[in-house]
Write an enzyme that holds these catalytic residues in place. Sequence first.
Site, PDB file in Angstrom:
ATOM      1  N   GLN A  44     -10.737 -21.955  39.685  1.00 29.88           N
ATOM      2  CA  GLN A  44     -10.434 -20.589  39.267  1.00 29.88           C
ATOM      3  C   GLN A  44     -11.563 -19.636  39.616  1.00 29.88           C
ATOM      4  O   GLN A  44     -12.620 -20.044  40.096  1.00 29.88           O
ATOM      5  CB  GLN A  44     -10.136 -20.559  37.771  1.00 29.88           C
ATOM      6  CG  GLN A  44     -11.233 -21.176  36.920  1.00 29.88           C
ATOM      7  CD  GLN A  44     -10.809 -21.357  35.464  1.00 29.88           C
ATOM      8  OE1 GLN A  44     -11.472 -20.826  34.577  1.00 29.88           O
ATOM      9  NE2 GLN A  44      -9.736 -22.104  35.224  1.00 29.88           N
ATOM     10  N   HIS A  73     -14.945 -21.779  40.898  1.00 30.19           N
ATOM     11  CA  HIS A  73     -15.517 -22.823  40.058  1.00 30.19           C
ATOM     12  C   HIS A  73     -14.439 -23.675  39.397  1.00 30.19           C
ATOM     13  O   HIS A  73     -13.288 -23.270  39.246  1.00 30.19           O
ATOM     14  CB  HIS A  73     -16.429 -22.230  38.990  1.00 30.19           C
ATOM     15  CG  HIS A  73     -15.740 -21.290  38.053  1.00 30.19           C
ATOM     16  ND1 HIS A  73     -15.541 -19.961  38.332  1.00 30.19           N
ATOM     17  CD2 HIS A  73     -15.200 -21.495  36.818  1.00 30.19           C
ATOM     18  CE1 HIS A  73     -14.924 -19.383  37.318  1.00 30.19           C
ATOM     19  NE2 HIS A  73     -14.704 -20.294  36.384  1.00 30.19           N
ATOM     20  N   GLU A  79     -20.327 -15.834  33.626  1.00 24.66           N
ATOM     21  CA  GLU A  79     -20.516 -16.877  32.629  1.00 24.66           C
ATOM     22  C   GLU A  79     -21.612 -17.838  33.055  1.00 24.66           C
ATOM     23  O   GLU A  79     -22.061 -17.828  34.212  1.00 24.66           O
ATOM     24  CB  GLU A  79     -19.214 -17.644  32.393  1.00 24.66           C
ATOM     25  CG  GLU A  79     -18.695 -18.375  33.617  1.00 24.66           C
ATOM     26  CD  GLU A  79     -17.289 -18.949  33.412  1.00 24.66           C
ATOM     27  OE1 GLU A  79     -16.621 -18.587  32.432  1.00 24.66           O
ATOM     28  OE2 GLU A  79     -16.875 -19.766  34.245  1.00 24.66           O
ATOM     29  N   HIS A 130     -13.094 -15.434  38.320  1.00 31.96           N
ATOM     30  CA  HIS A 130     -12.988 -14.304  37.407  1.00 31.96           C
ATOM     31  C   HIS A 130     -13.398 -13.019  38.127  1.00 31.96           C
ATOM     32  O   HIS A 130     -14.327 -13.032  38.939  1.00 31.96           O
ATOM     33  CB  HIS A 130     -13.891 -14.492  36.189  1.00 31.96           C
ATOM     34  CG  HIS A 130     -13.699 -15.794  35.492  1.00 31.96           C
ATOM     35  ND1 HIS A 130     -12.498 -16.173  34.938  1.00 31.96           N
ATOM     36  CD2 HIS A 130     -14.556 -16.822  35.259  1.00 31.96           C
ATOM     37  CE1 HIS A 130     -12.626 -17.372  34.391  1.00 31.96           C
ATOM     38  NE2 HIS A 130     -13.872 -17.774  34.575  1.00 31.96           N
ATOM     39  N   ARG A 163      -6.216 -18.297  38.561  1.00 34.75           N
ATOM     40  CA  ARG A 163      -6.154 -19.710  38.927  1.00 34.75           C
ATOM     41  C   ARG A 163      -5.834 -19.841  40.414  1.00 34.75           C
ATOM     42  O   ARG A 163      -4.841 -19.300  40.895  1.00 34.75           O
ATOM     43  CB  ARG A 163      -5.086 -20.402  38.061  1.00 34.75           C
ATOM     44  CG  ARG A 163      -5.235 -21.897  37.946  1.00 34.75           C
ATOM     45  CD  ARG A 163      -4.295 -22.479  36.891  1.00 34.75           C
ATOM     46  NE  ARG A 163      -4.829 -22.306  35.544  1.00 34.75           N
ATOM     47  CZ  ARG A 163      -4.326 -21.480  34.652  1.00 34.75           C
ATOM     48  NH1 ARG A 163      -3.264 -20.739  34.936  1.00 34.75           N
ATOM     49  NH2 ARG A 163      -4.868 -21.384  33.466  1.00 34.75           N
TER      50      ARG A 163
END
Length: 316
Positions: A96, A175, A117, A98, A195
């Site tokens: 996926q 990642h 993250e 972001h 995704r």
Amino acid sequence: MSLPSSTAPTRPLVLQPRFSQRVWGGTRLLPESPTPIGEAWVVYEENQVQFGPHAGYTLGELSAAHPRELLGRRAQGTRFPLLIKLLDCAEWLSVQVHPDDAQAQRLAGEGQLGKTEAWHILEAVPGAELIAGVRPGTDAKALRTAILAGRIMDYAERHTVQAGDTVLMPAGTLHALGPGLLLYEVQQTSDLTYRVYDWDRPASAGRALHLPESAEVTTTTRVAPQPSTPGQPGEVQELTRCPYFVLERLVGEGTALQADTLGESFHALTVTAGELHLTAGGETLKLGPLESVVVPAAAGTYSLTGTFQALRSRLP
């Protein structure tokens, strides 16, 4: 329920975790669960305070009502800015990506946040792997073509990891987590995920692929896990930082470890080993492995005693 304006949070807040079933989850986060639990959201704006004068209120309600006291001077806005999770991976998670803040607002609507993250590996079976970034020499056009054609694994870069490794994942980084990992994740307050590939699992309503969005936001970023040396008693060890958060590891053994929010940021603490006693404002809390607490910015000085290892996330 309404929140009286006079009840500013100055004492440590113990929150009720939120556990989520996942097809890739394991048994370490909630052993009594009959279904696999993949995630525990331990510091999140919708978590309720378990006890004390703010019992029953959510972290988000307290943040909105008392941003300076809870979040600190470094915060922008009134929304609690971080989301901290524990993840137990028995199978591969989907591959996926972001978006960043600007892309999130353009693709998902005004008020949406992107997601940078970081992962810190708590446990890893021998040979455990994760995907982070793309292979050397990958150009943007080839990457976009591969995503839209369902061939992202031709470019995904795998890394072998072990306990103690930390990976910072800027928004736009491809990642995925592999089997045999238990980890701590800190991120922006966002659940916006695109995704790219799901290991040929059935594309159910909750696990659809997002190929056009993924092709737009995925970058050719390369990242690598960063190992850390074992911490010494009394040490505060910075593991990673970015514009959204700082992640530190604290080690206690015998002598009290002194800390101070300075009114600048909340401190979110999660015990990863041992037993921690936190004293702030004359009150002492005992925390065991995988338990978390939020120390409001207004709490100021506090001390940590016991034999423990803990992770601390705060604003930079």
